[in-house]
Design an enzyme around this catalytic site. Structure first.
Site, PDB file in Angstrom:
ATOM      1  N   GLY A 243       8.606 -37.556 -27.373  1.00  0.00           N
ATOM      2  CA  GLY A 243       8.256 -37.698 -28.783  1.00  0.00           C
ATOM      3  C   GLY A 243       7.990 -36.351 -29.414  1.00  0.00           C
ATOM      4  O   GLY A 243       8.053 -35.295 -28.770  1.00  0.00           O
TER       5      GLY A 243
ATOM      6  N   MET B  29      18.247 -41.875 -34.092  1.00  0.00           N
ATOM      7  CA  MET B  29      17.146 -41.913 -35.064  1.00  0.00           C
ATOM      8  C   MET B  29      17.661 -41.701 -36.490  1.00  0.00           C
ATOM      9  O   MET B  29      17.501 -40.639 -37.097  1.00  0.00           O
ATOM     10  CB  MET B  29      16.089 -40.891 -34.674  1.00  0.00           C
ATOM     11  CG  MET B  29      15.404 -41.249 -33.358  1.00  0.00           C
ATOM     12  SD  MET B  29      14.098 -40.105 -32.851  1.00  0.00           S
ATOM     13  CE  MET B  29      15.086 -38.761 -32.189  1.00  0.00           C
TER      14      MET B  29
ATOM     15  N   GLU C 118      12.585 -34.105 -28.362  1.00  0.00           N
ATOM     16  CA  GLU C 118      12.808 -33.661 -29.737  1.00  0.00           C
ATOM     17  C   GLU C 118      12.607 -32.145 -29.836  1.00  0.00           C
ATOM     18  O   GLU C 118      11.508 -31.690 -30.121  1.00  0.00           O
ATOM     19  CB  GLU C 118      11.881 -34.415 -30.681  1.00  0.00           C
ATOM     20  CG  GLU C 118      12.112 -35.922 -30.643  1.00  0.00           C
ATOM     21  CD  GLU C 118      11.356 -36.695 -31.702  1.00  0.00           C
ATOM     22  OE1 GLU C 118      10.928 -36.088 -32.708  1.00  0.00           O
ATOM     23  OE2 GLU C 118      11.208 -37.901 -31.544  1.00  0.00           O
TER      24      GLU C 118
ATOM     25  N   GLN D 143     -11.149 -55.443 -13.134  1.00  0.00           N
ATOM     26  CA  GLN D 143      -9.704 -55.213 -13.240  1.00  0.00           C
ATOM     27  C   GLN D 143      -9.344 -53.793 -12.832  1.00  0.00           C
ATOM     28  O   GLN D 143     -10.067 -52.841 -13.149  1.00  0.00           O
ATOM     29  CB  GLN D 143      -9.235 -55.429 -14.685  1.00  0.00           C
ATOM     30  CG  GLN D 143      -9.346 -56.855 -15.157  1.00  0.00           C
ATOM     31  CD  GLN D 143      -8.999 -56.976 -16.625  1.00  0.00           C
ATOM     32  OE1 GLN D 143      -9.542 -57.822 -17.318  1.00  0.00           O
ATOM     33  NE2 GLN D 143      -8.094 -56.130 -17.114  1.00  0.00           N
TER      34      GLN D 143
ATOM     35  N   TRP E  55      10.764 -47.420 -35.657  1.00  0.00           N
ATOM     36  CA  TRP E  55       9.479 -46.727 -35.572  1.00  0.00           C
ATOM     37  C   TRP E  55       8.711 -47.082 -36.832  1.00  0.00           C
ATOM     38  O   TRP E  55       9.165 -46.798 -37.930  1.00  0.00           O
ATOM     39  CB  TRP E  55       9.672 -45.205 -35.506  1.00  0.00           C
ATOM     40  CG  TRP E  55       8.339 -44.524 -35.459  1.00  0.00           C
ATOM     41  CD1 TRP E  55       7.552 -44.139 -36.511  1.00  0.00           C
ATOM     42  CD2 TRP E  55       7.607 -44.184 -34.276  1.00  0.00           C
ATOM     43  NE1 TRP E  55       6.385 -43.591 -36.065  1.00  0.00           N
ATOM     44  CE2 TRP E  55       6.392 -43.607 -34.701  1.00  0.00           C
ATOM     45  CE3 TRP E  55       7.855 -44.337 -32.922  1.00  0.00           C
ATOM     46  CZ2 TRP E  55       5.424 -43.158 -33.799  1.00  0.00           C
ATOM     47  CZ3 TRP E  55       6.895 -43.891 -32.033  1.00  0.00           C
ATOM     48  CH2 TRP E  55       5.705 -43.301 -32.467  1.00  0.00           C
TER      49      TRP E  55
END
Length: 456
Positions: A158, A283, A211, A131, A437
């Site tokens: 993130g 968030m 963030e 693969q 999350w």
């Protein structure tokens, strides 16, 4: 106090949604002849929001962690739990940003190199050396093949991978370079070390999780220029994604994960950003937590505010009090006031719990709003559900919490009942949907996703 019935919860949420729309419309009503009648304006806004959602569709976005593959949480878990049927989109966490401002894998072994055994594979076949790609990317491809309506989106940044956002967004050249690299890697599927295009067709777009613009975040470089640069970065991505989409005869998604805290959100051009992205995943969690080491205990993702909340209120002299009063309703109202339309807002649900220790029962015997002597380690919902103690549902805020008087431990989290109330809120206000999350925090039978999912 008895638990509110479904009818009373529906009525409360509907009234709250109407109040939010009224608050959002008020600042512009005087300047707009169409908004001269507040009652008509609220109804019109609600109708427009509902119509927009009818055309664009509700979303339920679940974050799948790259590193879950090391602890036995594979894409197949979403099939066995039934969660995949309730999701409209999976956001894969995370892509890194290299020091030169280009997209880069944070862990290529987990992303496309680690062989997955037949028992852990979505289609029941083991990866082989023949693969081009294995790992999470191949499992996401298999998941998408089995559920063709499911969207797969690469989330960039993130908390730990936002270090180089500020530099990448700084100039027209750096923004173009960043966008081109992300599209080349995740949309065109050109991964380093494998055949060109080997990963094409897996990802349906990108999500930007910076963030945070003009905020230190995880010790990140930042500055006031980030506020407008963030908008420009998203616009560059939108332009390049649209160009790639025209060439491929399709449309690619662009979303952004946005802060709930009013101080962080004040450094973002919410209105312009909302008009660029397909929607924003706001968030709406971590309102309170273990960084408040001695408490008082409070909610991390409450839907409504409470007059009994001991957290400081905003004042003209301190509009952003540290660890101040906050709720999902207040966050949504703030985003609407800044120019976002309801169908561009998805609210977020935590699949984890924050906790405090050394918490006295207090006057109601449930540990709420009480001081603590220490903090508990954050745990997933599937762990807190098994912890000792009594589950409570606050009738004012709509929040769930657990208190164990024997160990004097208090937990704040969401459970199926509190999530169902948030779903009512989403529907009543015409919001785009919800995000969580993260998916590995759910139970083996997908209790939380089944409560919040808009997928079919």
């Amino acid at each position: 106090m008895s638990r509110p019935s479904q009818h009373h919860r529906q009525r409360r949420v509907t009234l709250a949604a109407a109040a939010v729309l009224s608050l959002a419309i008020a600042p512009v009503a005087a300047a707009s002849p169409a908004l001269a009648n507040p009652g008509t304006a609220t109804a019109s806004a609600a109708t427009a929001a509902a119509n927009a959602n009818d055309s664009n569709g509700k979303v339920s976005v679940g974050y799948f962690t790259q590193w879950g593959i090391y602890s036995g949480f594979y894409e197949k878990n979403l099939v066995t739990s039934g969660a995949v049927k309730k999701l409209t989109e999976i956001d894969y966490a995370f892509s890194d940003i290299a020091p030169d401002g280009t997209c880069a894998s944070a862990d290529s072994w987990a992303d496309w190199q680690k062989p997955v055994a037949a028992a852990d594979s979505v289609d029941g076949t083991a990866d082989t050396g023949a693969q081009a790609i294995a790992g999470n990317f191949n499992q996401l491809r298999e998941l998408k093949k089995a559920y063709p309506n499911l969207k797969i989106v690469m989330s960039i940044g993130g908390w730990s991978e936002s270090t180089n956002f500020s530099a990448a967004a700084a100039t027209p050249q750096s923004r173009a370079k960043f966008a081109q690299s992300c599209i080349d890697m995740y949309i065109k599927g050109n991964l380093p070390g494998v055949a060109p295009g080997a990963a094409a067709g897996i990802f349906d777009g990108v999500a930007i999780d910076w963030e945070y613009p003009d905020e230190v975040g995880n010790g990140n470089p930042h500055g006031p220029q980030d506020t407008h640069d963030f908008t420009l970065l998203l616009q560059e991505l939108r332009n390049q994604l649209d160009a790639a989409g025209r060439a491929a005869g399709r449309r690619y998604l662009l979303t952004a994960d946005m802060p709930a805290g009013p101080e962080n959100a004040s450094h973002i051009e919410v209105g312009p950003v909302s008009r660029i992205v397909d929607w924003m995943n706001v968030m709406t969690f971590d309102f309170h937590g273990t960084w408040e080491t001695t408490g008082p205990t409070n909610f991390q993702s409450n839907l409504f505010p409470s007059p009994f909340d001991p957290a400081p209120r905003a004042t003209p002299s301190d509009p952003y009090p540290v660890n101040g009063e906050i709720s999902t309703l207040q966050v949504v109202a703030d985003y609407l006031r800044q120019g976002a339309s309801p169908n561009k807002i998805a609210i977020s649900v935590p699949f984890y719990a924050h906790g405090w220790t050394g918490v006295a029962p207090g006057p109601n015997g449930d540990g709420l709003y009480q001081p603590a002597t220490g903090v508990a380690t954050d745990i997933e919902y599937n762990q807190v559900a098994a912890e000792p103690g009594t589950v409570h549902h606050d009738p004012i805020t709509g929040a769930a919490y657990k208190y164990d008087p024997a160990s004097k431990t208090f937990w704040t989290y969401d459970d199926p009942q509190s999530i169902q109330e948030k779903v009512l809120f989403i529907k009543a206000l015409g919001l785009r949907g919800d995000m969580t999350w993260s998916l590995d925090g759910d139970t083996a039978d997908g209790q939380l996703v089944n409560a919040f999912g808009f997928g079919k």
